[in-house]
Design a protein around this motif. Structure first.
Motif, PDB file in Angstrom:
ATOM      1  N   GLY A 233      -1.124  -6.653  -2.234  1.00 10.95           N
ATOM      2  CA  GLY A 233      -2.383  -7.294  -1.902  1.00 10.95           C
ATOM      3  C   GLY A 233      -3.108  -6.655  -0.729  1.00 10.95           C
ATOM      4  O   GLY A 233      -4.095  -7.197  -0.240  1.00 10.95           O
ATOM      5  N   GLU A 234      -2.634  -5.505  -0.274  1.00 11.03           N
ATOM      6  CA  GLU A 234      -3.225  -4.822   0.883  1.00 11.03           C
ATOM      7  C   GLU A 234      -3.588  -3.387   0.508  1.00 11.03           C
ATOM      8  O   GLU A 234      -3.302  -2.933  -0.599  1.00 11.03           O
ATOM      9  N   GLN A 235      -4.217  -2.694   1.445  1.00 11.93           N
ATOM     10  CA  GLN A 235      -4.594  -1.311   1.239  1.00 11.93           C
ATOM     11  C   GLN A 235      -4.048  -0.458   2.374  1.00 11.93           C
ATOM     12  O   GLN A 235      -3.885  -0.940   3.498  1.00 11.93           O
ATOM     13  N   ILE A 236      -3.787   0.813   2.102  1.00 10.09           N
ATOM     14  CA  ILE A 236      -3.340   1.732   3.146  1.00 10.09           C
ATOM     15  C   ILE A 236      -4.485   1.974   4.119  1.00 10.09           C
ATOM     16  O   ILE A 236      -5.626   2.219   3.721  1.00 10.09           O
ATOM     17  N   HIS A 237      -4.155   1.921   5.418  1.00 12.42           N
ATOM     18  CA  HIS A 237      -5.124   2.243   6.465  1.00 12.42           C
ATOM     19  C   HIS A 237      -4.722   3.481   7.256  1.00 12.42           C
ATOM     20  O   HIS A 237      -5.579   4.100   7.891  1.00 12.42           O
ATOM     21  N   ALA A 238      -3.440   3.836   7.254  1.00 11.75           N
ATOM     22  CA  ALA A 238      -2.985   5.025   7.975  1.00 11.75           C
ATOM     23  C   ALA A 238      -1.692   5.533   7.348  1.00 11.75           C
ATOM     24  O   ALA A 238      -0.880   4.748   6.857  1.00 11.75           O
ATOM     25  N   VAL A 239      -1.533   6.852   7.377  1.00  4.30           N
ATOM     26  CA  VAL A 239      -0.336   7.508   6.844  1.00  4.30           C
ATOM     27  C   VAL A 239       0.001   8.691   7.740  1.00  4.30           C
ATOM     28  O   VAL A 239      -0.892   9.368   8.244  1.00  4.30           O
ATOM     29  N   ARG A 240       1.286   8.948   7.922  1.00  4.27           N
ATOM     30  CA  ARG A 240       1.720  10.196   8.562  1.00  4.27           C
ATOM     31  C   ARG A 240       3.108  10.525   8.047  1.00  4.27           C
ATOM     32  O   ARG A 240       3.968   9.658   7.951  1.00  4.27           O
ATOM     33  N   PHE A 241       3.314  11.779   7.682  1.00 10.28           N
ATOM     34  CA  PHE A 241       4.634  12.270   7.288  1.00 10.28           C
ATOM     35  C   PHE A 241       5.121  13.199   8.390  1.00 10.28           C
ATOM     36  O   PHE A 241       4.392  14.090   8.829  1.00 10.28           O
ATOM     37  N   ILE A 242       6.360  12.984   8.828  1.00  5.42           N
ATOM     38  CA  ILE A 242       6.953  13.811   9.872  1.00  5.42           C
ATOM     39  C   ILE A 242       8.364  14.161   9.421  1.00  5.42           C
ATOM     40  O   ILE A 242       9.251  13.304   9.413  1.00  5.42           O
TER      41      ILE A 242
END
Length: 199
Positions: A109-118
């Protein structure tokens, strides 16, 4: 990456639904890989697709021969109740980018607002009312999984790596009802992936 350029394009085919089609097509992001040859030219290598849409370049990351892509499935503002996010792991096989693993069910029920792959970890922030920060274990490309989760008011819209085990985020403050306030800068301790915390 140092070896290739990836281009993503989302079909956004749901607009056909307004014409009266019974079921809108699934939103997919089509990805094309162009690898650098010894002369530095980018040559087409492979294509594939993942379910959902990606928010920006940080939603794509190549690591150890695999491409990780974070997407939200669903129509965003139109049917928030049915959205979910996922990270799909792809590997080049011939002229195809084939799915080898996926972790889904993030932020229902939500949406992605930030992503980071490390490295072999991923960090995904989804938001509608509170901000879950998901810590993903991507060591096994065929079996990515959620290692830990932290829910706090507001949301992060940018994630930046600090020294090992710490993340700097920029976003918006909020309350438990999902009302968004001013700018928020926050540091998270993710040294224990199972128990991320705000410091």
């Amino acid at each position: 990456s140092l070896d290739a350029i990836y281009v993503g394009s989302t079909n956004w085919g749901f607009y056909w639904w307004w014409r009266g089609d019974e079921e809108p097509p699934a939103i997919q992001t089509h990805i094309h890989k162009f690898a650098f040859d010894p002369a530095g030219n980018a040559r087409y290598r492979a294509s594939g697709e993942v379910l959902g849409y990606a928010i920006n370049q940080f939603a794509f990351d190549e690591y150890d021969g695999h491409l990780r892509v974070a997407t939200t499935d669903g129509f965003g503002w139109w049917n928030n109740e049915e959205t979910e996010s996922r990270v799909t792991v792809l590997r080049e096989t011939g002229d195809r980018l084939e799915q080898v693993g996926v972790v889904a069910g993030l932020g229902l029920g939500e949406q992605i607002h930030a992503v980071r792959f490390i490295g072999d970890q991923g960090y995904v922030v989804t938001f509608r009312q509170v901000d879950p920060l998901y810590v993903l274990d991507l060591k096994d490309p065929a079996a990515p999984k959620v290692a830990g989760e932290l829910k706090i008011p507001g949301f992060s819209s940018y994630i930046h790596p600090l020294e090992d085990g710490y993340l700097l985020t920029a976003g918006r403050d909020g309350d438990e009802e999902g009302n968004v306030g001013g700018i928020k800068i926050e540091i998270f301790d993710v040294t224990d992936p199972a128990a991320p915390k705000s410091v």
